[in-house]
Design a protein around this motif. Structure first.
Motif, PDB file in Angstrom:
ATOM      1  N   HIS A   9       0.840  -1.197   0.000  1.00  0.00           N
ATOM      2  CA  HIS A   9       0.000   0.000   0.000  1.00  0.00           C
ATOM      3  C   HIS A   9       0.871   1.241   0.000  1.00  0.00           C
ATOM      4  O   HIS A   9       1.854   1.325   0.733  1.00  0.00           O
ATOM      5  CB  HIS A   9      -0.939   0.039   1.204  1.00  0.00           C
ATOM      6  N   ARG A  10       0.467   2.195  -0.835  1.00  0.00           N
ATOM      7  CA  ARG A  10       1.193   3.455  -0.938  1.00  0.00           C
ATOM      8  C   ARG A  10       0.249   4.619  -0.708  1.00  0.00           C
ATOM      9  O   ARG A  10      -0.909   4.602  -1.118  1.00  0.00           O
ATOM     10  CB  ARG A  10       1.815   3.600  -2.340  1.00  0.00           C
ATOM     11  N   TYR A  11       0.766   5.652  -0.050  1.00  0.00           N
ATOM     12  CA  TYR A  11       0.101   6.945   0.012  1.00  0.00           C
ATOM     13  C   TYR A  11       0.894   7.876  -0.889  1.00  0.00           C
ATOM     14  O   TYR A  11       1.975   8.333  -0.521  1.00  0.00           O
ATOM     15  CB  TYR A  11       0.070   7.476   1.449  1.00  0.00           C
ATOM     16  N   GLY A  12       0.372   8.125  -2.070  1.00  0.00           N
ATOM     17  CA  GLY A  12       1.136   8.916  -3.032  1.00  0.00           C
ATOM     18  C   GLY A  12       2.403   8.171  -3.425  1.00  0.00           C
ATOM     19  O   GLY A  12       2.360   7.019  -3.857  1.00  0.00           O
ATOM     20  N   GLU A  13       3.554   8.814  -3.236  1.00  0.00           N
ATOM     21  CA  GLU A  13       4.827   8.193  -3.566  1.00  0.00           C
ATOM     22  C   GLU A  13       5.395   7.371  -2.417  1.00  0.00           C
ATOM     23  O   GLU A  13       6.408   6.680  -2.576  1.00  0.00           O
ATOM     24  CB  GLU A  13       5.856   9.283  -3.957  1.00  0.00           C
ATOM     25  N   SER A  53      -2.869  -1.023  -2.667  1.00  0.00           N
ATOM     26  CA  SER A  53      -2.386  -0.551  -3.968  1.00  0.00           C
ATOM     27  C   SER A  53      -2.065  -1.723  -4.875  1.00  0.00           C
ATOM     28  O   SER A  53      -2.156  -1.632  -6.099  1.00  0.00           O
ATOM     29  CB  SER A  53      -1.135   0.318  -3.778  1.00  0.00           C
ATOM     30  N   ALA A  54      -1.657  -2.827  -4.264  1.00  0.00           N
ATOM     31  CA  ALA A  54      -1.406  -4.071  -4.982  1.00  0.00           C
ATOM     32  C   ALA A  54      -1.735  -5.214  -4.045  1.00  0.00           C
ATOM     33  O   ALA A  54      -1.608  -5.097  -2.830  1.00  0.00           O
ATOM     34  CB  ALA A  54       0.045  -4.153  -5.440  1.00  0.00           C
ATOM     35  N   GLY A  55      -2.174  -6.338  -4.608  1.00  0.00           N
ATOM     36  CA  GLY A  55      -2.540  -7.478  -3.794  1.00  0.00           C
ATOM     37  C   GLY A  55      -4.016  -7.507  -3.474  1.00  0.00           C
ATOM     38  O   GLY A  55      -4.809  -6.739  -4.021  1.00  0.00           O
TER      39      GLY A  55
END
Length: 224
Positions: A9-13, A53-55
């Motif tokens: 998981h990402r918050y922005g970059e 964000s992925a998975g």
């Protein structure tokens, strides 16, 4: 059964969780880690408050991305600050609020709310302004408002952080007696006594997954 499969998981970059892959089936699961380690993001994934964000994250086969409403019926969530959850003017109204949203009549919601307030020691405060309760009573109210909807799983994100020792023990005692599966994020390591399993997060990664004594030793070593 909770399955977290290859989740990032990402918050922005900024990446806050990386490649987390775990299945949670035990009755009591603790989550520990330093501030910013990703533990709160991890538990928010479990009821769809945060989407990966992925998975993929599933609860009893329901995907949090596509089945969010159904997942949130199964997974109750208690925040660190109960004021983030208290939405109605009085204690009784706040407990009944979630039931009305689930389609119960006003009479049915009131009856179930009354029973829940009695079960968790808040009956004498039913008509009390919710935001004027003590800190411990507010946390108990937030917990009651979740439990009255009968979730299968209860996720608690540092529920005792803002409480004094007496109120922390009170909330801990209530949680210990619950039949539901509980996933608990905490910095108070004594709350993990009797748990089945503890996950340790560090810099966005799951770095230890063991029985409480082993996991807590690992965490203490990290903190050194």
């Amino acid at each position: 059964m909770i399955e977290v499969r290859d989740v990032t998981h990402r918050y922005g970059e900024r990446t806050v969780l990386s490649d987390v892959d775990v299945t949670l089936a035990e009755n009591r699961v603790g989550i520990v880690g330093a501030n910013g380690s990703g533990k709160s993001t991890f538990v928010r994934l479990l009821n769809g408050l945060v989407l990966p964000s992925a998975g993929r994250v599933t609860v009893d086969g329901l995907d949090t991305r596509g089945d969010g409403r159904e997942v949130r019926r199964l997974v109750g969530f208690c925040f660190t600050d109960p004021d983030a959850q208290i939405v109605m003017p009085t204690v009784a109204e706040d407990v009944a609020f979630g039931l009305r949203r689930r389609g119960l009549s006003k009479a049915e919601a009131k009856a179930r709310a009354t029973d829940a307030l009695a079960a968790y020691g808040l009956a004498d405060h039913a008509d009390h302004p919710a935001h004027l309760l003590s800190g411990g009573q507010k946390q108990l109210l937030a917990l009651t408002s979740v439990l009255v909807t009968e979730p299968a799983l209860l996720v608690m994100d540092e529920p005792t952080t803002l409480l004094d020792l007496r109120n922390a023990r009170m909330v801990s005692g209530v949680v210990a007696a619950l039949p539901q599966q509980v996933v608990l994020v905490t910095h108070h390591l004594d709350l993990l006594d009797g748990f089945d399993r503890v996950l340790v997060f560090d810099e966005g990664r799951l770095v230890c997954d063991d029985p409480p004594d082993v996991a807590v030793r690992h965490y203490r070593k990290l903190m050194e």
